[in-house]
Write a protein that holds these residues in place. Structure first.
Motif, PDB file in Angstrom:
ATOM      1  N   GLY A  72      11.534   0.010   2.474  1.00 54.26           N
ATOM      2  CA  GLY A  72      11.242   1.377   2.022  1.00 54.26           C
ATOM      3  C   GLY A  72      11.196   1.410   0.506  1.00 54.26           C
ATOM      4  N   THR A  73      10.695   2.518  -0.043  1.00 51.72           N
ATOM      5  CA  THR A  73      10.545   2.604  -1.503  1.00 51.72           C
ATOM      6  C   THR A  73      11.609   3.498  -2.143  1.00 51.72           C
ATOM      7  OG1 THR A  73       9.109   4.526  -1.282  1.00 51.72           O
ATOM      8  CG2 THR A  73       8.035   2.383  -1.339  1.00 51.72           C
ATOM      9  N   GLY A  74      12.226   4.361  -1.357  1.00 51.43           N
ATOM     10  CA  GLY A  74      13.202   5.312  -1.926  1.00 51.43           C
ATOM     11  C   GLY A  74      12.498   6.463  -2.628  1.00 51.43           C
ATOM     12  N   LEU A  75      11.212   6.658  -2.311  1.00 45.56           N
ATOM     13  CA  LEU A  75      10.463   7.741  -2.977  1.00 45.56           C
ATOM     14  C   LEU A  75      10.103   8.882  -2.029  1.00 45.56           C
ATOM     15  CD1 LEU A  75       8.039   5.585  -5.144  1.00 45.56           C
ATOM     16  CD2 LEU A  75       9.851   7.069  -5.998  1.00 45.56           C
ATOM     17  N   GLY A  76      10.085   8.564  -0.723  1.00 46.51           N
ATOM     18  CA  GLY A  76       9.611   9.549   0.263  1.00 46.51           C
ATOM     19  C   GLY A  76      10.346  10.883   0.204  1.00 46.51           C
ATOM     20  N   LEU A  77      11.683  10.848   0.160  1.00 46.80           N
ATOM     21  CA  LEU A  77      12.447  12.104   0.178  1.00 46.80           C
ATOM     22  C   LEU A  77      12.265  12.882  -1.126  1.00 46.80           C
ATOM     23  CD1 LEU A  77      15.800  11.170   1.977  1.00 46.80           C
ATOM     24  CD2 LEU A  77      13.906  12.563   2.832  1.00 46.80           C
ATOM     25  N   PHE A  92      13.667   6.717  -6.183  1.00 42.71           N
ATOM     26  CA  PHE A  92      14.002   5.313  -5.886  1.00 42.71           C
ATOM     27  C   PHE A  92      15.391   5.121  -5.280  1.00 42.71           C
ATOM     28  CE2 PHE A  92      10.879   4.954  -9.381  1.00 42.71           C
ATOM     29  CZ  PHE A  92       9.901   4.240  -8.707  1.00 42.71           C
ATOM     30  N   TYR A  93      16.048   6.238  -4.883  1.00 47.22           N
ATOM     31  CA  TYR A  93      17.404   6.059  -4.347  1.00 47.22           C
ATOM     32  C   TYR A  93      17.349   5.625  -2.886  1.00 47.22           C
ATOM     33  CZ  TYR A  93      22.271   6.554  -3.297  1.00 47.22           C
ATOM     34  OH  TYR A  93      23.552   6.275  -2.912  1.00 47.22           O
ATOM     35  N   ARG A  94      18.063   4.535  -2.571  1.00 47.74           N
ATOM     36  CA  ARG A  94      18.164   4.065  -1.190  1.00 47.74           C
ATOM     37  C   ARG A  94      19.637   3.805  -0.880  1.00 47.74           C
ATOM     38  NH1 ARG A  94      15.110  -0.206   1.273  1.00 47.74           N
ATOM     39  NH2 ARG A  94      14.887   1.325   2.937  1.00 47.74           N
ATOM     40  N   VAL A  95      20.050   4.183   0.316  1.00 48.01           N
ATOM     41  CA  VAL A  95      21.448   3.934   0.695  1.00 48.01           C
ATOM     42  C   VAL A  95      21.599   2.423   0.878  1.00 48.01           C
ATOM     43  CG1 VAL A  95      23.190   4.324   2.489  1.00 48.01           C
ATOM     44  CG2 VAL A  95      21.646   6.185   1.818  1.00 48.01           C
ATOM     45  N   LYS A  96      22.647   1.892   0.215  1.00 50.01           N
ATOM     46  CA  LYS A  96      22.828   0.432   0.324  1.00 50.01           C
ATOM     47  C   LYS A  96      23.908   0.118   1.356  1.00 50.01           C
ATOM     48  CE  LYS A  96      21.310  -0.921  -4.217  1.00 50.01           C
ATOM     49  NZ  LYS A  96      21.155   0.384  -4.846  1.00 50.01           N
ATOM     50  N   LYS A 133       2.571  18.525   6.947  1.00 49.34           N
ATOM     51  CA  LYS A 133       2.489  17.374   7.858  1.00 49.34           C
ATOM     52  C   LYS A 133       3.033  16.110   7.173  1.00 49.34           C
ATOM     53  CE  LYS A 133      -0.263  15.129  11.247  1.00 49.34           C
ATOM     54  NZ  LYS A 133      -1.553  14.808  11.768  1.00 49.34           N
ATOM     55  N   GLN A 134       2.681  15.969   5.898  1.00 47.32           N
ATOM     56  CA  GLN A 134       3.152  14.808   5.128  1.00 47.32           C
ATOM     57  C   GLN A 134       4.698  14.770   5.126  1.00 47.32           C
ATOM     58  OE1 GLN A 134       1.775  14.940   1.066  1.00 47.32           O
ATOM     59  NE2 GLN A 134       2.952  13.138   0.455  1.00 47.32           N
ATOM     60  N   ILE A 135       5.320  15.944   4.898  1.00 47.37           N
ATOM     61  CA  ILE A 135       6.790  15.997   4.861  1.00 47.37           C
ATOM     62  C   ILE A 135       7.377  15.690   6.241  1.00 47.37           C
ATOM     63  CG2 ILE A 135       8.797  17.496   4.458  1.00 47.37           C
ATOM     64  CD1 ILE A 135       7.095  19.064   2.425  1.00 47.37           C
ATOM     65  N   LEU A 136       6.801  16.336   7.275  1.00 50.22           N
ATOM     66  CA  LEU A 136       7.339  16.144   8.627  1.00 50.22           C
ATOM     67  C   LEU A 136       7.202  14.689   9.084  1.00 50.22           C
ATOM     68  CD1 LEU A 136       6.160  19.426  10.401  1.00 50.22           C
ATOM     69  CD2 LEU A 136       8.470  18.800   9.681  1.00 50.22           C
ATOM     70  N   VAL A 137       6.046  14.068   8.786  1.00 53.61           N
ATOM     71  CA  VAL A 137       5.843  12.660   9.163  1.00 53.61           C
ATOM     72  C   VAL A 137       6.860  11.787   8.444  1.00 53.61           C
ATOM     73  CG1 VAL A 137       4.230  10.716   8.924  1.00 53.61           C
ATOM     74  CG2 VAL A 137       3.418  12.887   9.843  1.00 53.61           C
ATOM     75  N   ASN A 138       7.106  12.104   7.175  1.00 56.29           N
ATOM     76  CA  ASN A 138       8.095  11.330   6.400  1.00 56.29           C
ATOM     77  C   ASN A 138       9.495  11.475   7.014  1.00 56.29           C
ATOM     78  OD1 ASN A 138       9.953  11.671   3.466  1.00 56.29           O
ATOM     79  ND2 ASN A 138       9.079   9.747   4.125  1.00 56.29           N
ATOM     80  N   LEU A 139       9.863  12.711   7.387  1.00 55.48           N
ATOM     81  CA  LEU A 139      11.201  12.941   7.954  1.00 55.48           C
ATOM     82  C   LEU A 139      11.332  12.270   9.319  1.00 55.48           C
ATOM     83  CD1 LEU A 139      11.880  16.714   7.074  1.00 55.48           C
ATOM     84  CD2 LEU A 139      12.676  14.674   5.877  1.00 55.48           C
ATOM     85  N   ARG A 170       0.831  -1.211   0.000  1.00 53.39           N
ATOM     86  CA  ARG A 170       0.000   0.000   0.000  1.00 53.39           C
ATOM     87  C   ARG A 170       0.866   1.262   0.000  1.00 53.39           C
ATOM     88  NH1 ARG A 170      -2.131   1.987   5.445  1.00 53.39           N
ATOM     89  NH2 ARG A 170       0.106   2.339   5.439  1.00 53.39           N
ATOM     90  N   ASP A 171       1.958   1.227   0.822  1.00 56.85           N
ATOM     91  CA  ASP A 171       2.866   2.387   0.867  1.00 56.85           C
ATOM     92  C   ASP A 171       3.463   2.652  -0.500  1.00 56.85           C
ATOM     93  OD1 ASP A 171       2.337   2.614   3.514  1.00 56.85           O
ATOM     94  OD2 ASP A 171       4.261   1.771   4.218  1.00 56.85           O
ATOM     95  N   LEU A 172       3.887   1.561  -1.160  1.00 55.73           N
ATOM     96  CA  LEU A 172       4.500   1.717  -2.486  1.00 55.73           C
ATOM     97  C   LEU A 172       3.499   2.297  -3.473  1.00 55.73           C
ATOM     98  CD1 LEU A 172       6.855   1.221  -4.449  1.00 55.73           C
ATOM     99  CD2 LEU A 172       5.949  -1.055  -4.855  1.00 55.73           C
ATOM    100  N   VAL A 173       2.275   1.750  -3.462  1.00 56.87           N
ATOM    101  CA  VAL A 173       1.246   2.231  -4.386  1.00 56.87           C
ATOM    102  C   VAL A 173       0.939   3.708  -4.124  1.00 56.87           C
ATOM    103  CG1 VAL A 173      -1.222   2.015  -4.928  1.00 56.87           C
ATOM    104  CG2 VAL A 173       0.212  -0.023  -4.829  1.00 56.87           C
TER     105      VAL A 173
END
Ligand code: ADP
Length: 448
Positions: free
Chosen positions: A410-415, A397-401, A344-350, A278-281
């Motif tokens: 995680g999806t690497g999309l939030g930031l 889609f960038y995620r630290v590996k 709020k969306q940004i702060l919750v994500n951070l 659901r998060d990804l979608v």
């Protein structure tokens, strides 16, 4: 075969009208350069011809003046003529003639070497003698063009005593003009080559333009597809999560048998997977809305302090579960111009990232401000990241590996989403981080 070729050319031009621009460019530039050079040269040539004619007539005048005194002194005259020829390389031949007794044939009184042909021009002498005025005409021989000048010599009483003839060579002048013509044509040719190179370049750019347009179309198709697929996936996912909830409720009343325990574990795993899906979608839907400029962002005069408190409250449970200290150090009465829902969306994500990527220690949210902006920083004592990772952090889609992050979903999309929204509200989102020490994410918002 040729008509087929023409037809293909016309078809291609119809399909790609920009190619016409190249053709017009070649024809126009070449024509302008050539016509301009041609007319300028013609003008230059005719005006220098006129100039030389005046020079020739002037020289003829001088010749006749001193000739009038010396027409009977053959030796003196000869010396004078030789001196003149010596001084001016453009003067080819000089001859002074005297008519025979009682209108007989003209005889040469003095002439420069190589003027042997003067005697053959008897018609010219006859005309000169009868007209009594200077004449000048263009002629040429194997050595090139020259001005042929003739004038009548008169004594003190105005009586005709002889004629002066000479030729002014134009070969040096013609050589000079020819060298200019060569240079002009060379420059015209070089310009043509430059135009052709430009056209080739233009054709190449034209190809890229076609590719770019195609890519844009494909990109749009991709966005449409993601948007449609995410929408379609959303409803079955909601149904699945609903049924998982129902099954969970059913299990609550059952005795704590091994089978029931197993079933609860399966349901828990199913719930985790369905939530991730659901998060990804949802993230994909946000991305496609942002890219198509369909995400509604309505900035208003809002109370930032209240929104921060709401976000901290929402994330309190997650922080507690990880035994992290969650501190709200944001000042009171902070007002900004932004969309409260999006902030709020940004702060919750951070905050959720800070909690996710901090194994132990604390997560603190603090603020500062200047004349124009308010800065809200979410600081953690977590994994942090290298400078290399920081550069790419806000890419899609960038995620630290690393070993630690591989265990965190995680999806690497939030930031990416958060930064896009912040920019759209006239603010920004930046990061400062030290690997193994922690990260500071700062949201910049416009003051009211
Ligand atoms: P997600 O967390 O869903 O993977 P994000 O776009 O929110 O996607 O984050 C992208 C990546 O940035 C994460 O995968 C993580 O590697 C890194 N990251 C984000 N926040 C932090 C943080 N507070 N500390 C360390 N790394 C972080």
């Amino acid at each position: 075969m040729i008509s087929n070729l023409i037809k293909r050319g016309v078809d291609f031009t119809k399909k790609n009208p920009t190619i016409l621009y190249s053709l017009v460019l070649i024809v126009a530039v070449t024509a302008i350069i050539f016509f301009n050079s041609y007319y300028s040269l013609r003008k230059f040539e005719s005006s220098t011809d006129k100039l030389l004619q005046s020079k020739a007539l002037l020289a003829g005048n001088v010749l006749k003046t001193f000739g009038s005194d010396l027409v009977d002194e053959r030796e003196n005259l000869q010396a004078k003529i030789d001196a003149i020829k010596e001084q001016d390389s453009e003067i080819k031949d000089i001859a002074i003639l005297k008519p025979g007794e009682e209108g007989g044939a003209f005889s040469v009184v003095a002439s420069t070497a190589g003027s042997d042909n003067v005697e053959s021009q008897s018609t010219l002498y006859a005309i000169l003698w009868s007209e009594g005025e200077a004449i000048a005409f263009l002629d040429h021989d194997e050595q090139g063009r020259f001005w042929n000048v003739g004038d009548v010599i008169r004594d003190m009483d105005g009586k005709k005593t002889g004629i002066a003839l000479f030729r002014l060579s134009l070969s040096e002048h013609d050589r000079f003009v020819q060298s200019i013509i060569d240079r002009v044509y060379f420059v015209a040719l070089a310009s043509l080559v430059v135009v052709l190179l430009l056209v080739v370049n233009h054709a190449r750019l034209f190809k890229y333009e076609l590719k770019a347009t195609k890519l844009e179309e494909i990109d749009k198709m991709k966005d449409d597809f993601i948007s449609m697929a995410s929408h379609e996936l959303k409803s079955p996912l909601t149904a699945i999560r609903g049924y998982i909830g129902l099954l969970n409720d059913n299990l609550q009343g059952k005795p704590d048998s091994d089978e029931a325990k197993n079933q609860r574990r399966y349901l828990e795993n199913m719930d985790i997977s369905a939530t991730r899906l659901r998060d990804l979608v949802e993230d994909l839907l946000e991305v496609s809305k942002l890219e198509q400029n369909r995400l509604p962002i309505r900035p208003e005069d809002m109370d930032l302090t209240a929104i921060v408190q709401g976000s901290v409250n929402e994330m309190g449970v997650s922080a507690q579960q990880k035994k992290l200290q969650l501190v709200n150090g944001v000042k009171k009465n902070l007002r900004v111009s932004a969309d409260p829902e999006r902030v709020k969306q940004i702060l919750v994500n951070l905050l959720s990232n800070a909690i996710k990527y901090t194994p132990e220690g604390k997560v603190e949210i603090k603020s500062k401000q200047d004349d124009k902006f308010v800065y809200v920083t979410v600081a953690d004592t977590g994994l942090g990241m290298s400078a290399e990772n920081m550069k790419k952090l806000f890419s899609k889609f960038y995620r630290v590996k690393s070993e630690e992050t591989s265990k965190i979903s995680g999806t690497g999309l939030g930031l990416w989403i958060s930064k896009e929204i912040a920019l759209k509200m006239g603010g920004d989102l930046t990061v400062e981080s030290i690997e193994g020490v922690g990260s500071h994410f700062t949201l910049k918002l416009r003051k009211v």
